[in-house]
Write an enzyme that holds these catalytic residues in place. Structure first.
Site, PDB file in Angstrom:
ATOM      1  CE1 TYR A  43      -4.414  50.296  26.545  1.00 24.62           C
ATOM      2  CE2 TYR A  43      -6.039  49.927  27.987  1.00 24.62           C
ATOM      3  CZ  TYR A  43      -4.979  50.592  27.805  1.00 24.62           C
ATOM      4  OH  TYR A  43      -4.443  51.493  28.505  1.00 24.62           O
ATOM      5  N   GLY A  44      -7.451  46.228  22.281  1.00 20.11           N
ATOM      6  CA  GLY A  44      -8.020  45.113  21.974  1.00 20.11           C
ATOM      7  C   GLY A  44      -7.228  43.857  21.349  1.00 20.11           C
ATOM      8  CB  CYS A  74     -11.550  49.705  29.354  1.00 23.16           C
ATOM      9  SG  CYS A  74     -10.427  48.828  27.956  1.00 23.16           S
ATOM     10  CG  ASN A  75     -16.269  45.709  28.634  1.00 17.02           C
ATOM     11  OD1 ASN A  75     -17.189  45.025  29.041  1.00 17.02           O
ATOM     12  ND2 ASN A  75     -16.480  46.995  28.013  1.00 17.02           N
ATOM     13  CB  THR A  76      -9.904  45.384  26.679  1.00 14.02           C
ATOM     14  OG1 THR A  76     -10.837  45.382  25.537  1.00 14.02           O
ATOM     15  CG2 THR A  76      -8.862  44.480  26.047  1.00 14.02           C
ATOM     16  CB  CYS A 184     -15.919  47.308  23.220  1.00 13.00           C
ATOM     17  SG  CYS A 184     -14.949  48.291  23.005  1.00 13.00           S
ATOM     18  CB  THR A 185     -16.575  51.587  27.250  1.00  9.58           C
ATOM     19  OG1 THR A 185     -15.077  51.512  27.046  1.00  9.58           O
ATOM     20  CG2 THR A 185     -16.652  50.769  28.494  1.00  9.58           C
TER      21      THR A 185
HETATM   22  N1  DGL Z   1     -13.021  50.484  25.264  1.00  6.08           N
HETATM   23  C1  DGL Z   1     -12.495  49.094  25.335  1.00  6.08           C
HETATM   24  C2  DGL Z   1     -13.329  48.090  25.951  1.00  6.08           C
HETATM   25  O1  DGL Z   1     -14.442  48.564  26.662  1.00  6.08           O
HETATM   26  C3  DGL Z   1     -11.501  48.532  24.258  1.00  6.08           C
HETATM   27  C4  DGL Z   1     -11.323  48.984  23.037  1.00  6.08           C
HETATM   28  C5  DGL Z   1      -9.898  48.816  22.626  1.00  6.08           C
HETATM   29  O2  DGL Z   1      -9.148  49.766  23.147  1.00  6.08           O
HETATM   30  O3  DGL Z   1      -9.536  47.708  21.802  1.00  6.08           O
HETATM   31  O4  DGL Z   1     -13.027  46.990  25.736  1.00  6.08           O
END
Ligand code: DGL
Length: 293
Positions: A43-44, A74-76, A184-185
């Site tokens: 998602y980044g 997910c932070n994103t 990021c997780t």
């Molecule tokens: N795990 C996701 C996060 O905490 C994002 C990683 C990704 O998909 O770019 O931001």
């Protein structure tokens, strides 16, 4: 809503398992559902509207499975979609954000490093977080393209994550950072490698224990905590290929994983259930978040 309903957890892929593990350890009686949107990871670097769409579709699926609460692990996704998610679903929605506040409180050198995806560090939510807490230390923000992909592929200590981390961490080390935030997780699964490169003195902060505690609190307040005699249990879903995702998840959790395919209508990039779409079209808050973009 009743306490024996499951809790849903989702991420762009396998990274949210770092949060899922904490939730399972803190709330062993809860039934858990995990969705890895591996078909659309990472998602980044995706447009915010796309991430909002995916988050809504996955949450709709989790509700269909009876979820009493949902954790965006997910932070994103939290940065892009927490506002529309909360506007559209009438259950507790828990997000995650980089642990800037504890890091600035903890640093002794006065220099804090933050690792996160490009989308997280470019988000308004992150700018707001820095405005609130960042001024109490020198905060160095390091976007980490490619790093979540390494974890997604199960590569936790090969030459690729090592080369990326050397590039991302060295400027932080040279600047004297003694506290590092994993924003990021996916990154907690790289902690041994990060600690090796940063040295044993550097504190590495992962906000997932705080997320698990917050979830427990929200469930308790709502009278939704599962009974202590309940058996817990978990189901895992992916929008991507069963293999290699199941293998990577099993490796990260150090146990075998029975992975199921997300139903077709929640799997495609455009998936947005009709019910959500009609709610969105009538909702100025949601449209202002460019959900329909
Ligand atoms: N795990 C996701 C996060 O905490 C994002 C990683 C990704 O998909 O770019 O931001």
């Amino acid at each position: 809503m009743s306490s024996d309903q499951p809790v849903g957890v989702f991420d762009s892929g396998v990274g949210g398992l770092s949060v899922f593990q904490r939730i399972r350890a803190n709330l062993p009686y809860e039934r858990l559902l995990y969705v890895a949107d591996s078909g659309h990871a990472p998602y980044g670097n995706k447009p915010a509207g796309f991430i909002v769409q995916r988050s809504l579709a996955i949450t709709e699926f989790l509700l269909e499975q009876g979820a009493k609460a949902v954790v965006a692990a997910c932070n994103t996704a939290t940065a892009a979609a927490i506002v529309p998610l909360r506007a559209h679903f009438d259950i507790p929605i828990i997000g995650i954000e980089p642990a800037v506040k504890p890091a600035v409180a903890m640093t002794r050198s006065g220099v804090v490093g933050i690792l996160a995806t490009g989308n997280t560090v470019r988000s308004d939510k992150f700018a707001h977080l820095l405005d609130q807490h960042g001024h109490r230390a020198r905060v160095l923000v390091q976007p980490c393209p490619g790093l979540a992909d390494c974890v997604e592929q199960g590569d936790l200590n090969g030459s690729r994550p090592r080369a990326l981390l050397e590039r991302y961490l060295m400027p932080l080390l040279s600047a004297g950072a003694d506290t590092l935030v994993l924003g990021c997780t996916h990154y907690p699964f790289l902690t041994p490698l990060i600690q090796e490169l940063m040295g044993p003195e550097v504190a590495i902060l992962d906000p997932s224990p705080a997320v698990a505690r917050h979830l427990r609190h929200r469930l308790a307040v709502g009278g939704l905590l599962a009974d202590h005699n309940a058996n817990g249990g978990e189901r895992y879903f992916t929008s991507g290929e069963l293999e290699p995702t199941a293998g990577v998840m099993a490796r990260l959790l150090t146990e075998s994983v029975n992975l199921e395919v997300l139903p077709e209508r929640f799997r495609s990039a455009e998936a947005l259930p009709a019910s959500s779409l009609s709610r969105l079209q009538n909702d100025p808050v949601a449209t202002s978040q460019s959900i329909l973009a």
